[in-house]
Enzyme design. Structure first.
Site, PDB file in Angstrom:
ATOM      1  N   TRP A   1      14.969  11.014  43.193  1.00  8.71           N
ATOM      2  CA  TRP A   1      15.657  12.508  43.124  1.00  8.71           C
ATOM      3  C   TRP A   1      14.912  13.657  43.482  1.00  8.71           C
ATOM      4  O   TRP A   1      15.861  14.688  43.592  1.00  8.71           O
ATOM      5  CB  TRP A   1      16.259  12.302  41.367  1.00  8.71           C
ATOM      6  CG  TRP A   1      14.899  12.263  40.706  1.00  8.71           C
ATOM      7  CD1 TRP A   1      14.489  11.215  40.037  1.00  8.71           C
ATOM      8  CD2 TRP A   1      13.974  13.393  40.343  1.00  8.71           C
ATOM      9  NE1 TRP A   1      13.366  11.447  39.333  1.00  8.71           N
ATOM     10  CE2 TRP A   1      13.213  12.603  39.371  1.00  8.71           C
ATOM     11  CE3 TRP A   1      14.001  14.733  40.818  1.00  8.71           C
ATOM     12  CZ2 TRP A   1      11.934  13.389  38.797  1.00  8.71           C
ATOM     13  CZ3 TRP A   1      12.975  15.153  39.931  1.00  8.71           C
ATOM     14  CH2 TRP A   1      11.915  14.717  39.095  1.00  8.71           C
ATOM     15  N   ASN A   2      13.809  13.559  43.680  1.00  5.58           N
ATOM     16  CA  ASN A   2      13.071  15.041  43.763  1.00  5.58           C
ATOM     17  C   ASN A   2      13.277  15.488  45.122  1.00  5.58           C
ATOM     18  O   ASN A   2      13.286  16.846  45.127  1.00  5.58           O
ATOM     19  CB  ASN A   2      11.605  14.756  43.247  1.00  5.58           C
ATOM     20  CG  ASN A   2      10.827  13.909  44.202  1.00  5.58           C
ATOM     21  OD1 ASN A   2      11.544  12.944  44.878  1.00  5.58           O
ATOM     22  ND2 ASN A   2       9.505  14.004  44.278  1.00  5.58           N
TER      23      ASN A   2
ATOM     24  N   LYS B   1      19.942   2.615  47.744  1.00 10.80           N
ATOM     25  CA  LYS B   1      20.241   2.892  46.517  1.00 10.80           C
ATOM     26  C   LYS B   1      19.683   3.978  46.186  1.00 10.80           C
ATOM     27  O   LYS B   1      18.513   4.055  46.235  1.00 10.80           O
ATOM     28  CB  LYS B   1      19.880   1.805  45.421  1.00 10.80           C
ATOM     29  CG  LYS B   1      20.288   2.020  44.289  1.00 10.80           C
ATOM     30  CD  LYS B   1      19.631   1.536  43.019  1.00 10.80           C
ATOM     31  CE  LYS B   1      18.338   2.235  42.891  1.00 10.80           C
ATOM     32  NZ  LYS B   1      18.621   3.534  42.321  1.00 10.80           N
ATOM     33  N   PRO B   2      20.370   5.236  45.982  1.00  4.67           N
ATOM     34  CA  PRO B   2      19.701   6.474  45.626  1.00  4.67           C
ATOM     35  C   PRO B   2      19.457   6.515  44.153  1.00  4.67           C
ATOM     36  O   PRO B   2      19.994   5.770  43.451  1.00  4.67           O
ATOM     37  CB  PRO B   2      20.816   7.503  45.988  1.00  4.67           C
ATOM     38  CG  PRO B   2      22.041   6.837  45.867  1.00  4.67           C
ATOM     39  CD  PRO B   2      21.932   5.366  46.071  1.00  4.67           C
ATOM     40  N   ALA B   3      18.669   7.683  43.654  1.00  2.00           N
ATOM     41  CA  ALA B   3      18.601   7.645  42.228  1.00  2.00           C
ATOM     42  C   ALA B   3      19.740   7.981  41.547  1.00  2.00           C
ATOM     43  O   ALA B   3      20.519   8.926  42.169  1.00  2.00           O
ATOM     44  CB  ALA B   3      17.296   8.808  42.063  1.00  2.00           C
ATOM     45  N   GLU B   4      19.781   7.674  40.370  1.00  2.00           N
ATOM     46  CA  GLU B   4      20.989   7.802  39.486  1.00  2.00           C
ATOM     47  C   GLU B   4      21.031   9.388  39.177  1.00  2.00           C
ATOM     48  O   GLU B   4      22.379   9.734  38.818  1.00  2.00           O
ATOM     49  CB  GLU B   4      21.007   7.277  38.179  1.00  2.00           C
ATOM     50  CG  GLU B   4      19.553   7.103  37.350  1.00  2.00           C
ATOM     51  CD  GLU B   4      18.622   6.143  37.984  1.00  2.00           C
ATOM     52  OE1 GLU B   4      18.483   5.803  39.070  1.00  2.00           O
ATOM     53  OE2 GLU B   4      17.510   5.783  37.147  1.00  2.00           O
TER      54      GLU B   4
ATOM     55  N   SER C   1       8.137   6.069  41.472  1.00  2.00           N
ATOM     56  CA  SER C   1       6.847   5.959  40.475  1.00  2.00           C
ATOM     57  C   SER C   1       5.882   4.843  40.786  1.00  2.00           C
ATOM     58  O   SER C   1       6.654   3.590  41.428  1.00  2.00           O
ATOM     59  CB  SER C   1       7.076   5.826  39.217  1.00  2.00           C
ATOM     60  OG  SER C   1       8.121   4.742  38.819  1.00  2.00           O
TER      61      SER C   1
ATOM     62  N   LEU D   1       4.100   6.072  46.657  1.00  2.00           N
ATOM     63  CA  LEU D   1       4.400   5.853  45.122  1.00  2.00           C
ATOM     64  C   LEU D   1       3.822   7.398  44.540  1.00  2.00           C
ATOM     65  O   LEU D   1       3.779   8.438  45.169  1.00  2.00           O
ATOM     66  CB  LEU D   1       3.522   4.712  44.524  1.00  2.00           C
ATOM     67  CG  LEU D   1       4.109   3.531  44.920  1.00  2.00           C
ATOM     68  CD1 LEU D   1       3.269   2.385  44.574  1.00  2.00           C
ATOM     69  CD2 LEU D   1       5.380   3.130  44.981  1.00  2.00           C
TER      70      LEU D   1
ATOM     71  N   GLU E   1       0.097  11.661  36.250  1.00  2.00           N
ATOM     72  CA  GLU E   1       0.610  12.407  37.293  1.00  2.00           C
ATOM     73  C   GLU E   1       1.614  13.518  36.032  1.00  2.00           C
ATOM     74  O   GLU E   1       2.251  13.081  35.332  1.00  2.00           O
ATOM     75  CB  GLU E   1       1.603  11.950  37.924  1.00  2.00           C
ATOM     76  CG  GLU E   1       2.311  12.305  38.996  1.00  2.00           C
ATOM     77  CD  GLU E   1       2.970  11.591  40.052  1.00  2.00           C
ATOM     78  OE1 GLU E   1       3.207  11.885  41.457  1.00  2.00           O
ATOM     79  OE2 GLU E   1       3.635  10.566  39.485  1.00  2.00           O
TER      80      GLU E   1
END
Ligand code: ADP
Length: 473
Positions: free
Chosen positions: A142-143, A166-169, A221, A243, A377
């Site tokens: 998402w970032n 598949k994108p981030a939710e 991640s 990652l 992180e």
């Protein structure tokens, strides 16, 4: 979801929220494992004909997508700011960066060269040919909700692979806007498919186990990347993994501390610190610690957090509550273990900030190796300064992490710069430079920061098989 050239909107949905205001931005199709299978089937059916198109045709479609993305730059940036939170100016930059990948790989499509190799036998010829690996499954974060898609779609489509993404939710709307562009410029049905979901795991499982998927490309991640790489291993699927990181930012005492501090504040607070190449440990040689900290403190104090649509705000919200909790845990842990808090250090909830996930721009000094922030992180707006004395010590400290993505070095001494460049175990090193990224340059990490490289000439290789012909004549 977008499968086989059509938008499918009927079915269960989930809501997408603005992280700055909490408002609902829209309802999005909530795909499941069956939808992932359906999309893979569409990609599989389109694979041979797409790989059989000329490189010129694939290139032309990507170049058209580049043009349309730039035409829509302002609207896409506005959507990104509302969905992901980054200030509008940064969102404009990201859309441009995203479009760069489409053009770069439109060009690279035409340069998928093979080779002939001399043989030791007079009656033999060797012919080396490159061809698409086949159906690609892609999972994106998402970032950077548009550029992380084009960094995968560009090379995969250029190479002749079909894709299921598949994108981030948190950021499916940006992904849908990218697929609108692919649809409008005329990519054939099944070549690029999108499955949105609120629950990534079942879809990730299908991606890793479906025999038709030949390649998995993931940005996210380290924990999830390891899980996916393991799940893909029984079928020996090819994997690319971008990652986490824990970038050191090293300032030697021959550098201009004011210039270095400006650089540190610019790169640290970019995207509210939510970047895998964000500096996580700022190592400053003790002789120039004071002027460095003075400048950094002054600049951090001026950073205003708020809704990214207001140009007065230079840092946006964090993506969600979990992110706030993680950042605050690291800050409180550091303070409890002896760090000095020079700015920020708390959640912001005055006035309209109360509806969003805001954390004050934070500066900590006297960070030491026993603190969480030194290892984990952060993914948030916290500059953590670690004083050091000796050149060799700082290299050892910088390399003392399981991550190996980005590092930054400030020095005016050529020998020091080169020595440090060679000794740091990181894939991307900025030397007096805070933006060592470009569609033309290889991006990727060593150690637990990943496998493979994205962008550059190398980026397309990740989607190509090498095939050897040995021919008797
Ligand atoms: P972050 O912590 O930055 O959100 P994640 O690695 O959790 O990073 O998310 C990056 C991407 O990985 C997102 O698209 C997310 O939906 C996806 N993801 C998270 N968990 C899984 C999983 N178990 N299987 C497949 N995809 C996943």
């Amino acid at each position: 979801m977008y499968v086989n050239g059509e938008w499918l909107r009927d079915g269960p949905t989930f809501s997408v929220h603005n992280p700055a205001t909490g408002e609902t931005l829209g309802e999005v199709f909530d795909g499941n494992a069956e939808h992932a299978q359906q999309a893979i089937k569409a990609a599989e059916q389109a694979q041979d004909s797409w790989a059989g198109e000329t490189a010129y045709k694939r290139s032309e479609l990507l170049a058209r997508a580049h043009g349309l993305m730039l035409e829509r730059q302002a609207a896409l940036a506005n959507l990104m700011t509302r969905e992901q939170g980054k200030p509008l100016k940064a969102a404009m930059n990201e859309v441009k960066y995203a479009a760069d990948f489409l053009l770069w790989f439109a060009e690279e499509a035409k340069r998928i060269y093979g080779e002939t190799i001399p043989s030791a036998r007079a009656d033999q010829r060797f012919l080396v040919h490159k061809q698409a690996v086949g159906v690609v499954a892609a999972i994106t974060p998402w970032n950077y909700p548009i550029s992380m898609l084009t960094r995968k779609l560009g090379p995969a489509l250029a190479a002749g692979c079909t894709v299921v993404l598949k994108p981030a939710e948190s950021t499916p709307l940006c992904a849908m806007a990218v697929f609108d562009i692919l649809h409008e410029v005329g990519f054939p049905p099944g070549v690029a498919n999108l499955v949105t979901t609120s629950d990534p795991k079942p879809i990730g499982d299908v991606f890793c186990t479906h025999p038709s998927v030949r390649k998995l490309t993931f940005t996210g991640s380290t924990a999830v990347g390891k899980h996916l790489a393991q799940a893909a291993a029984p079928q020996l699927k090819r994997v690319s993994m971008e990652l986490g990181g824990h970038a050191p930012f090293i300032v030697f005492d021959d550098a201009d501390p004011v210039h270095a501090a400006k650089g540190a504040s610019l790169v640290k607070f970019l995207n509210t610190g939510q970047a895998c190449i964000s500096p996580n440990r700022i190592f400053v040689q003790r002789r120039i610690l004071e002027p460095f900290l003075d400048t950094l403190q002054e600049r951090v104090g001026k950073l205003r957090a708020g809704n990214g649509l207001d140009p007065a705000n230079s840092i946006g919200p964090l993506i969600n509550e979990a992110a706030i909790a993680k950042v605050d845990r690291q800050v409180q842990d550091a303070i409890a273990k002896g760090a000095t808090l020079l700015s920020g250090g708390a959640r912001l909830s005055d006035g309209e900030l109360a509806n969003g996930h805001f954390y004050g721009a934070t500066l900590l000094s006297n960070i030491s190796a026993d603190m969480l922030i030194y290892r984990e992180e952060t993914f948030g707006p916290v500059a953590a300064v670690v004083p050091f004395d000796d050149d060799d010590d700082v290299i050892a400290m910088a390399n003392d992490t399981r991550y190996g993505l980005a590092a930054y070095v400030y020095t005016q001494n050529l020998a020091r710069a080169l020595r440090t460049f060679e000794q740091l175990q990181f894939g991307i090193i900025g030397i007096n430079d805070i933006n060592p990224t470009s569609a033309a340059a290889p991006f990727g990490g060593m150690k637990e920061s990943g496998l493979g490289r994205e962008g550059a000439r190398e980026g397309i290789e990740e989607y190509l098989e090498t095939k050897l012909g040995g021919i008797s004549i």
